[in-house]
Design an enzyme around this catalytic site. Structure first.
Site, PDB file in Angstrom:
ATOM      1  N   ASP A 278      53.225  12.964  -5.756  1.00 50.65           N
ATOM      2  CA  ASP A 278      52.254  12.408  -6.244  1.00 50.65           C
ATOM      3  C   ASP A 278      51.880  12.467  -8.211  1.00 50.65           C
ATOM      4  O   ASP A 278      53.062  13.987  -8.364  1.00 50.65           O
ATOM      5  CB  ASP A 278      51.321  13.640  -5.899  1.00 50.65           C
ATOM      6  CG  ASP A 278      49.773  13.696  -6.467  1.00 50.65           C
ATOM      7  OD1 ASP A 278      49.398  13.148  -7.632  1.00 50.65           O
ATOM      8  OD2 ASP A 278      48.697  13.991  -5.494  1.00 50.65           O
TER       9      ASP A 278
ATOM     10  N   ASP B 260      46.091   9.748 -12.188  1.00 50.69           N
ATOM     11  CA  ASP B 260      46.618  10.984 -11.461  1.00 50.69           C
ATOM     12  C   ASP B 260      46.563   9.608 -10.107  1.00 50.69           C
ATOM     13  O   ASP B 260      45.927   9.241 -10.156  1.00 50.69           O
ATOM     14  CB  ASP B 260      45.772  11.665 -10.986  1.00 50.69           C
ATOM     15  CG  ASP B 260      45.929  12.378  -9.763  1.00 50.69           C
ATOM     16  OD1 ASP B 260      47.302  12.284  -9.289  1.00 50.69           O
ATOM     17  OD2 ASP B 260      45.480  13.611  -9.420  1.00 50.69           O
TER      18      ASP B 260
ATOM     19  N   HIS C 139      38.917  14.165  -6.368  1.00 46.63           N
ATOM     20  CA  HIS C 139      38.206  14.832  -7.024  1.00 46.63           C
ATOM     21  C   HIS C 139      37.838  14.400  -8.462  1.00 46.63           C
ATOM     22  O   HIS C 139      38.403  13.603  -8.452  1.00 46.63           O
ATOM     23  CB  HIS C 139      39.689  16.119  -6.910  1.00 46.63           C
ATOM     24  CG  HIS C 139      41.011  15.514  -7.583  1.00 46.63           C
ATOM     25  ND1 HIS C 139      41.052  15.651  -9.269  1.00 46.63           N
ATOM     26  CD2 HIS C 139      42.139  15.219  -7.323  1.00 46.63           C
ATOM     27  CE1 HIS C 139      42.404  14.840  -8.877  1.00 46.63           C
ATOM     28  NE2 HIS C 139      43.113  14.577  -7.626  1.00 46.63           N
TER      29      HIS C 139
ATOM     30  N   HIS D 191      41.938  19.113 -11.600  1.00 48.10           N
ATOM     31  CA  HIS D 191      40.729  19.490 -10.990  1.00 48.10           C
ATOM     32  C   HIS D 191      39.008  19.561 -10.967  1.00 48.10           C
ATOM     33  O   HIS D 191      39.029  21.475 -10.948  1.00 48.10           O
ATOM     34  CB  HIS D 191      41.047  20.311  -9.307  1.00 48.10           C
ATOM     35  CG  HIS D 191      41.901  19.234  -8.693  1.00 48.10           C
ATOM     36  ND1 HIS D 191      43.745  20.061  -8.821  1.00 48.10           N
ATOM     37  CD2 HIS D 191      41.896  18.712  -8.362  1.00 48.10           C
ATOM     38  CE1 HIS D 191      44.114  19.384  -7.929  1.00 48.10           C
ATOM     39  NE2 HIS D 191      43.252  18.252  -7.320  1.00 48.10           N
TER      40      HIS D 191
ATOM     41  N   GLU E 243      42.119  10.144  -3.145  1.00 48.99           N
ATOM     42  CA  GLU E 243      43.661  10.623  -2.158  1.00 48.99           C
ATOM     43  C   GLU E 243      43.218  10.496  -0.671  1.00 48.99           C
ATOM     44  O   GLU E 243      43.425  11.902  -0.814  1.00 48.99           O
ATOM     45  CB  GLU E 243      43.729  11.493  -3.433  1.00 48.99           C
ATOM     46  CG  GLU E 243      43.069  12.922  -3.046  1.00 48.99           C
ATOM     47  CD  GLU E 243      44.012  13.729  -4.076  1.00 48.99           C
ATOM     48  OE1 GLU E 243      45.884  13.463  -4.164  1.00 48.99           O
ATOM     49  OE2 GLU E 243      43.927  14.348  -4.974  1.00 48.99           O
TER      50      GLU E 243
ATOM     51  N   GLU F 105      46.736   7.275  -3.345  1.00 48.82           N
ATOM     52  CA  GLU F 105      45.859   7.661  -4.382  1.00 48.82           C
ATOM     53  C   GLU F 105      45.020   7.206  -5.921  1.00 48.82           C
ATOM     54  O   GLU F 105      46.865   6.281  -6.314  1.00 48.82           O
ATOM     55  CB  GLU F 105      45.941   9.269  -5.620  1.00 48.82           C
ATOM     56  CG  GLU F 105      45.312  10.172  -5.887  1.00 48.82           C
ATOM     57  CD  GLU F 105      45.389  11.193  -6.253  1.00 48.82           C
ATOM     58  OE1 GLU F 105      47.262  11.617  -6.434  1.00 48.82           O
ATOM     59  OE2 GLU F 105      44.396  11.913  -7.062  1.00 48.82           O
TER      60      GLU F 105
END
Ligand code: CO
Length: 302
Positions: A96, A107, A166, A174, A199, A287
């Site tokens: 990640d 992300d 998020h 976040h 994700e 993700e």
């Protein structure tokens, strides 16, 4: 200055911000694929982390958070220690990774399966693709939870209920809205221009993670003054990360364990313990970061 000019300036500013999100995503997409190639049985986790974070900087970005390299029942927040000697075995490895340009974050996550369970990886990837296909301004996040859940259970696995996607904002990794991986009672409606990370996590375990004992990742939560010199020096060092997460292995301050403890007690930093499924379970993750649009979305990390 008339209204028209103000409006043009505002639009120009928005364009520049979108450009930064897109650039961060492009860098990250390359880094994700190259990092994944480094994950082989016998390879060092520390070296993979260094490879990935160095490549981000070489391509003109900054890590938005320490690379998470989580194995098997670990779902998130694992990252190598300083002088870590661990090597990959026949593991299910989640990478990640985050990149930011002036605080605008991309992300992404990918699972590299060395364990011989490709369907578990496929379940998370299919759920992510189904959610991306469905997303547009006006959709309720509860609908995304149903789509992700149904896709993963369709493969015979469970989504991890207490992990979510998020929203992203400048220097904020976040923020609302959270994107559920399970059906929920009441979601929120997505709006044009929102940047969100979706994700899904799939598992053959219980579908719920708990905090493990180890912690290698922290972030600043307060600026309350502190007296101890070691803690003050560390606070000075970590200012560079603003509100973004940082790894213990990135730090050079003296008496590091003591200083971290002092800062945590004083309410200056908060930790991200490793999140784990039940012993013996495997977790997969996929993700992407997307910008929500009128009738779809742009995937920045494709
Ligand atoms: Co994320």
């Amino acid at each position: 200055m008339d209204d028209k000019l103000d409006e043009n300036q505002m639009l120009e500013e928005i364009d520049q911000i979108i450009e930064k999100y897109i650039t961060a995503g492009k860098i990250l997409s390359k880094v994700r694929e190259e990092t994944a190639k480094q994950v082989t049985v016998g390879a060092s986790l520390f070296e993979v982390a260094r490879f990935s974070e160095d490549m981000i900087r070489e391509l003109g970005g900054e890590p938005a958070f320490p690379i998470n390299i989580s194995c098997n029942e670990e779902a998130a927040h694992a990252t190598p220690k300083k002088d870590d000697t661990q090597v990959f075995g026949e593991d299910m490895v989640k990478l990640d990774i985050g990149v930011h340009i002036d605080g605008y974050i991309a992300d992404t996550a990918k699972t590299v399966d060395l364990s011989g369970n490709p369907e578990l990886v496929e379940a998370a990837e299919a759920a992510l693709e189904a959610a991306i296909k469905a997303i547009h301004a006006g959709i309720n996040t509860a609908e995304l939870g149903v789509i992700i859940n149904d896709t993963i259970t369709g493969f015979g696995y469970k989504p991890v209920a207490n992990l979510t996607g998020h929203g992203l904002a400048q220097y904020m990794q976040h923020v609302p809205p959270s994107i559920p991986n399970i059906p929920i009672d009441k979601g929120v409606t997505l709006e044009v221009g929102q940047v969100v990370a979706i994700e899904p996590f799939a598992t053959n375990g219980q579908g719920h993670v708990n905090e493990g004992a180890s912690t290698e990742i922290y972030h600043i939560v307060g600026t309350r003054p502190i007296r101890a010199p070691a803690a003050r020096a560390l606070l000075k060092e970590i200012e560079a990360y603003q509100t973004l997460p940082f790894a213990k292995r990135w730090l050079n301050s003296k008496h590091l364990d003591f200083a971290l403890l002092q800062l945590e007690k004083n309410g200056n930093i908060s930790s991200y313990p490793v999140l784990k499924e039940e012993n013996g379970a495997l977790v997969s993750q996929a993700e992407h970061t997307v910008i929500v649009e009128e009738d779809g979305c742009t995937v920045t990390t494709r």
